[in-house]
Design a protein around this motif. Structure first.
Motif, PDB file in Angstrom:
ATOM      1  N   LEU A 195      13.539   4.021   2.490  1.00  0.00           N
ATOM      2  CA  LEU A 195      12.349   3.826   2.120  1.00  0.00           C
ATOM      3  C   LEU A 195      12.440   3.119   0.728  1.00  0.00           C
ATOM      4  CD1 LEU A 195      12.154   7.192   1.005  1.00  0.00           C
ATOM      5  CD2 LEU A 195      10.732   5.888   2.613  1.00  0.00           C
ATOM      6  N   SER A 196      13.093   1.764   0.949  1.00  0.00           N
ATOM      7  CA  SER A 196      13.316   0.241  -0.065  1.00  0.00           C
ATOM      8  C   SER A 196      12.853  -0.719   0.210  1.00  0.00           C
ATOM      9  CB  SER A 196      14.983   0.397  -0.753  1.00  0.00           C
ATOM     10  OG  SER A 196      15.783   0.265  -0.192  1.00  0.00           O
ATOM     11  N   PHE A 197      12.133  -1.370  -0.699  1.00  0.00           N
ATOM     12  CA  PHE A 197      11.959  -2.776   0.275  1.00  0.00           C
ATOM     13  C   PHE A 197      12.798  -3.798  -0.711  1.00  0.00           C
ATOM     14  CE2 PHE A 197       7.470  -0.597  -0.152  1.00  0.00           C
ATOM     15  CZ  PHE A 197       6.814  -1.501   1.183  1.00  0.00           C
ATOM     16  N   GLN A 198      12.480  -5.006  -0.271  1.00  0.00           N
ATOM     17  CA  GLN A 198      13.634  -5.867  -0.194  1.00  0.00           C
ATOM     18  C   GLN A 198      13.334  -6.609  -0.505  1.00  0.00           C
ATOM     19  OE1 GLN A 198      17.236  -6.514   2.453  1.00  0.00           O
ATOM     20  NE2 GLN A 198      17.193  -4.296   2.552  1.00  0.00           N
ATOM     21  N   LYS A 199      13.777  -8.200  -0.640  1.00  0.00           N
ATOM     22  CA  LYS A 199      12.598  -9.189  -1.043  1.00  0.00           C
ATOM     23  C   LYS A 199      12.226  -9.988  -0.286  1.00  0.00           C
ATOM     24  CE  LYS A 199      12.779 -13.658  -4.186  1.00  0.00           C
ATOM     25  NZ  LYS A 199      13.225 -14.205  -5.432  1.00  0.00           N
ATOM     26  N   SER A 200      13.240 -10.273   1.211  1.00  0.00           N
ATOM     27  CA  SER A 200      12.688 -10.829   1.810  1.00  0.00           C
ATOM     28  C   SER A 200      11.623 -10.152   2.426  1.00  0.00           C
ATOM     29  CB  SER A 200      14.186 -11.403   2.694  1.00  0.00           C
ATOM     30  OG  SER A 200      14.237  -9.568   3.120  1.00  0.00           O
ATOM     31  N   ASP A 201      11.410  -9.110   2.856  1.00  0.00           N
ATOM     32  CA  ASP A 201      10.397  -7.884   2.964  1.00  0.00           C
ATOM     33  C   ASP A 201       8.895  -8.805   2.679  1.00  0.00           C
ATOM     34  OD1 ASP A 201      12.341  -6.311   4.070  1.00  0.00           O
ATOM     35  OD2 ASP A 201      11.682  -5.114   2.714  1.00  0.00           O
ATOM     36  N   THR A 202       8.787  -9.818   1.731  1.00  0.00           N
ATOM     37  CA  THR A 202       7.835 -10.352   1.599  1.00  0.00           C
ATOM     38  C   THR A 202       7.309 -11.310   2.658  1.00  0.00           C
ATOM     39  OG1 THR A 202       8.937 -12.311   0.003  1.00  0.00           O
ATOM     40  CG2 THR A 202       7.549 -10.297  -1.220  1.00  0.00           C
ATOM     41  N   LEU A 203       8.400 -11.428   3.405  1.00  0.00           N
ATOM     42  CA  LEU A 203       7.991 -12.470   4.718  1.00  0.00           C
ATOM     43  C   LEU A 203       6.929 -12.302   5.504  1.00  0.00           C
ATOM     44  CD1 LEU A 203      10.999 -13.976   6.169  1.00  0.00           C
ATOM     45  CD2 LEU A 203       9.557 -15.049   5.520  1.00  0.00           C
ATOM     46  N   PHE A 204       6.925 -10.244   5.594  1.00  0.00           N
ATOM     47  CA  PHE A 204       6.205  -9.870   6.587  1.00  0.00           C
ATOM     48  C   PHE A 204       4.378  -9.426   6.234  1.00  0.00           C
ATOM     49  CE2 PHE A 204      10.551  -8.808   7.435  1.00  0.00           C
ATOM     50  CZ  PHE A 204      10.745  -9.434   8.357  1.00  0.00           C
ATOM     51  N   ILE A 205       4.812  -9.876   5.026  1.00  0.00           N
ATOM     52  CA  ILE A 205       3.281  -9.965   4.146  1.00  0.00           C
ATOM     53  C   ILE A 205       1.944  -9.901   4.946  1.00  0.00           C
ATOM     54  CG2 ILE A 205       1.577  -9.861   2.035  1.00  0.00           C
ATOM     55  CD1 ILE A 205       3.725  -9.632   0.725  1.00  0.00           C
ATOM     56  N   PRO A 206       2.214 -11.519   5.829  1.00  0.00           N
ATOM     57  CA  PRO A 206       0.787 -12.484   6.386  1.00  0.00           C
ATOM     58  C   PRO A 206       0.430 -11.461   7.555  1.00  0.00           C
ATOM     59  CG  PRO A 206       2.135 -13.764   5.332  1.00  0.00           C
ATOM     60  CD  PRO A 206       2.669 -12.321   5.238  1.00  0.00           C
ATOM     61  N   PHE A 207       1.350 -10.797   8.582  1.00  0.00           N
ATOM     62  CA  PHE A 207       0.810  -9.531   9.234  1.00  0.00           C
ATOM     63  C   PHE A 207      -0.061  -8.343   8.637  1.00  0.00           C
ATOM     64  CE2 PHE A 207       5.846 -10.605  11.239  1.00  0.00           C
ATOM     65  CZ  PHE A 207       5.307 -11.545  12.392  1.00  0.00           C
ATOM     66  N   LEU A 208      -0.218  -8.618   7.762  1.00  0.00           N
ATOM     67  CA  LEU A 208      -1.424  -7.120   7.247  1.00  0.00           C
ATOM     68  C   LEU A 208      -2.554  -8.307   7.387  1.00  0.00           C
ATOM     69  CD1 LEU A 208      -0.504  -6.706   3.627  1.00  0.00           C
ATOM     70  CD2 LEU A 208      -0.275  -5.001   5.582  1.00  0.00           C
ATOM     71  N   ILE A 209      -2.768  -9.368   7.896  1.00  0.00           N
ATOM     72  CA  ILE A 209      -4.077  -9.905   8.670  1.00  0.00           C
ATOM     73  C   ILE A 209      -4.702  -8.872   9.955  1.00  0.00           C
ATOM     74  CG2 ILE A 209      -3.261 -11.875  10.188  1.00  0.00           C
ATOM     75  CD1 ILE A 209      -5.472 -13.140   9.635  1.00  0.00           C
ATOM     76  N   ILE A 210      -3.889  -8.497  10.734  1.00  0.00           N
ATOM     77  CA  ILE A 210      -4.388  -7.349  12.317  1.00  0.00           C
ATOM     78  C   ILE A 210      -5.725  -6.317  11.400  1.00  0.00           C
ATOM     79  CG2 ILE A 210      -2.661  -8.487  13.380  1.00  0.00           C
ATOM     80  CD1 ILE A 210      -1.300  -5.370  12.855  1.00  0.00           C
ATOM     81  N   VAL A 211      -4.867  -6.084  10.166  1.00  0.00           N
ATOM     82  CA  VAL A 211      -5.412  -4.945   9.315  1.00  0.00           C
ATOM     83  C   VAL A 211      -6.790  -4.808   9.300  1.00  0.00           C
ATOM     84  CG1 VAL A 211      -3.301  -4.020   8.391  1.00  0.00           C
ATOM     85  CG2 VAL A 211      -4.707  -4.669   6.875  1.00  0.00           C
ATOM     86  N   PHE A 212      -7.416  -6.116   8.675  1.00  0.00           N
ATOM     87  CA  PHE A 212      -8.536  -6.592   8.637  1.00  0.00           C
ATOM     88  C   PHE A 212      -9.566  -7.182   9.963  1.00  0.00           C
ATOM     89  CE2 PHE A 212      -6.076  -7.466   4.586  1.00  0.00           C
ATOM     90  CZ  PHE A 212      -6.796  -6.212   4.411  1.00  0.00           C
ATOM     91  N   ASN A 213      -9.089  -6.845  11.268  1.00  0.00           N
ATOM     92  CA  ASN A 213      -9.655  -7.965  12.916  1.00  0.00           C
ATOM     93  C   ASN A 213     -10.784  -7.392  12.518  1.00  0.00           C
ATOM     94  OD1 ASN A 213      -8.906  -8.988  15.574  1.00  0.00           O
ATOM     95  ND2 ASN A 213     -10.445  -6.747  15.660  1.00  0.00           N
ATOM     96  N   ASN A 214     -11.227  -6.198  12.692  1.00  0.00           N
ATOM     97  CA  ASN A 214     -12.928  -5.410  12.355  1.00  0.00           C
ATOM     98  C   ASN A 214     -13.534  -5.230  11.751  1.00  0.00           C
ATOM     99  OD1 ASN A 214     -11.495  -4.437  15.224  1.00  0.00           O
ATOM    100  ND2 ASN A 214     -12.395  -2.005  14.545  1.00  0.00           N
ATOM    101  N   LEU A 215     -12.871  -5.827  10.400  1.00  0.00           N
ATOM    102  CA  LEU A 215     -14.353  -5.929   9.498  1.00  0.00           C
ATOM    103  C   LEU A 215     -13.804  -7.832   8.744  1.00  0.00           C
ATOM    104  CD1 LEU A 215     -12.162  -3.869   5.926  1.00  0.00           C
ATOM    105  CD2 LEU A 215     -14.159  -3.262   7.836  1.00  0.00           C
ATOM    106  N   ILE A 216     -13.567  -8.185   9.720  1.00  0.00           N
ATOM    107  CA  ILE A 216     -14.186  -9.802   9.714  1.00  0.00           C
ATOM    108  C   ILE A 216     -14.676 -10.403  10.567  1.00  0.00           C
ATOM    109  CG2 ILE A 216     -13.546 -11.695  10.364  1.00  0.00           C
ATOM    110  CD1 ILE A 216     -10.893 -11.524   9.874  1.00  0.00           C
ATOM    111  N   PHE A 217     -14.845  -8.723  11.431  1.00  0.00           N
ATOM    112  CA  PHE A 217     -16.062  -8.994  12.631  1.00  0.00           C
ATOM    113  C   PHE A 217     -17.229  -8.810  12.180  1.00  0.00           C
ATOM    114  CE2 PHE A 217     -18.512  -5.792  15.473  1.00  0.00           C
ATOM    115  CZ  PHE A 217     -18.968  -7.031  16.291  1.00  0.00           C
ATOM    116  N   LEU A 218     -17.236  -7.523  10.855  1.00  0.00           N
ATOM    117  CA  LEU A 218     -18.579  -7.313  10.268  1.00  0.00           C
ATOM    118  C   LEU A 218     -19.464  -8.545   9.416  1.00  0.00           C
ATOM    119  CD1 LEU A 218     -17.201  -3.514   9.458  1.00  0.00           C
ATOM    120  CD2 LEU A 218     -18.987  -3.987  11.334  1.00  0.00           C
ATOM    121  N   LEU A 219     -18.323  -8.925   9.243  1.00  0.00           N
ATOM    122  CA  LEU A 219     -19.159 -10.077   8.344  1.00  0.00           C
ATOM    123  C   LEU A 219     -20.056 -11.449   8.852  1.00  0.00           C
ATOM    124  CD1 LEU A 219     -15.330 -11.590   6.504  1.00  0.00           C
ATOM    125  CD2 LEU A 219     -17.391 -10.418   5.943  1.00  0.00           C
TER     126      LEU A 219
END
Length: 248
Positions: free
Chosen positions: A67-91
């Motif tokens: 349950l702990s975050f490490q500094k290296s985990d910031t590398l995975f932040i850009p993957f969050l783009i997939i959660v906005f897929n449908n919201l980008i479509f709504l634009l």
């Protein structure tokens, strides 16, 4: 080399059967009240989570939860783009957008939280621990296939051909979640958060916002985001994780 040890495979099979029984239980035969249906679905998901935490994690010690975050985990932040897929479509479809807010929407959010936790416990944590595969990329692909195939139950409950699309995009989602899980020192919080945001923004919120139909713009947006995500994942794999792809 066996994919799964016999004893561990039996324990996993029992857990899978319990999971399928709870999520496929025909609640609509007992009540037609949509609120009660959601409440029962939430209860069943919570029961499964407690089963895994108590009997699989605590008593049988099949896997541990990081349950702990490490500094290296910031590398995975850009993957969050997939959660906005449908919201980008709504634009591109703002005129067909209108937010509806009711108690059912609140229950959807609560259910989505427990769906994310229960599925990550089973498909990422337990499956990854059980498969006897040294190559991490192969393990990610195998667990993602199981994750996608389990979503056939949605098709079997509705026989709507559109539900078969779930198999495709859940396989892609499984690859992203599995990749993050394997190369983030098995960070459970991160994959649960991403899973929840993906389901909530692309399904619960999207359904409550959009009154139109998906057209070519929707698929273009989805394809572009898939390509961008794939390129980024491949890039950081070769730059940072390739050497650790084979377990010692």
């Amino acid at each position: 080399m066996k994919l799964i040890n016999k004893n561990e495979g039996l324990d996993l099979l029992i857990t899978i059967c319990i999971f399928l029984f709870l999520i496929c239980f025909p609640i609509d035969l007992l009540t037609k009240n949509i609120y009660l249906i959601y409440i029962f679905q939430i209860i069943f998901r919570v029961l499964f989570i407690f089963y895994v935490l108590i009997f699989v994690v605590y008593i049988n010690k099949k896997f541990s939860i990081n349950l702990s975050f490490q500094k290296s985990d910031t590398l995975f932040i850009p993957f969050l783009i997939i959660v906005f897929n449908n919201l980008i479509f709504l634009l591109f479809k703002q005129k067909d957008t209108a937010f509806t807010y009711n108690f059912e929407f609140i229950l959807q959010i609560i259910l989505t939280i427990f769906v994310s936790i229960s599925e990550e416990l089973l498909f990422r944590c337990y499956f990854h621990k059980t498969f006897n595969i040294k190559n991490k990329l192969t393990k990610i692909i195998v667990s993602s296939l199981f994750f996608a195939l389990f979503h056939v139950v949605y098709f079997l409950s509705s026989f709507n051909p559109l539900d078969l699309i779930r198999i495709v995009y859940t396989f892609g989602l499984g690859l992203v979640l599995g990749f993050i899980y394997e190369f983030s020192n098995h960070n459970f919080l991160y994959i649960c958060l991403l899973h929840f945001l993906f389901n909530f923004l692309n399904n619960d919120l999207f359904i409550n916002l959009y009154n139109g139909t998906n057209d070519y713009v929707f698929y273009i947006v989805s394809i572009i985001i898939s390509i961008v995500t794939s390129i980024y994942g491949i890039s950081i794999y070769f730059l940072y994780f390739k050497k650790s792809a084979i377990n010692q």
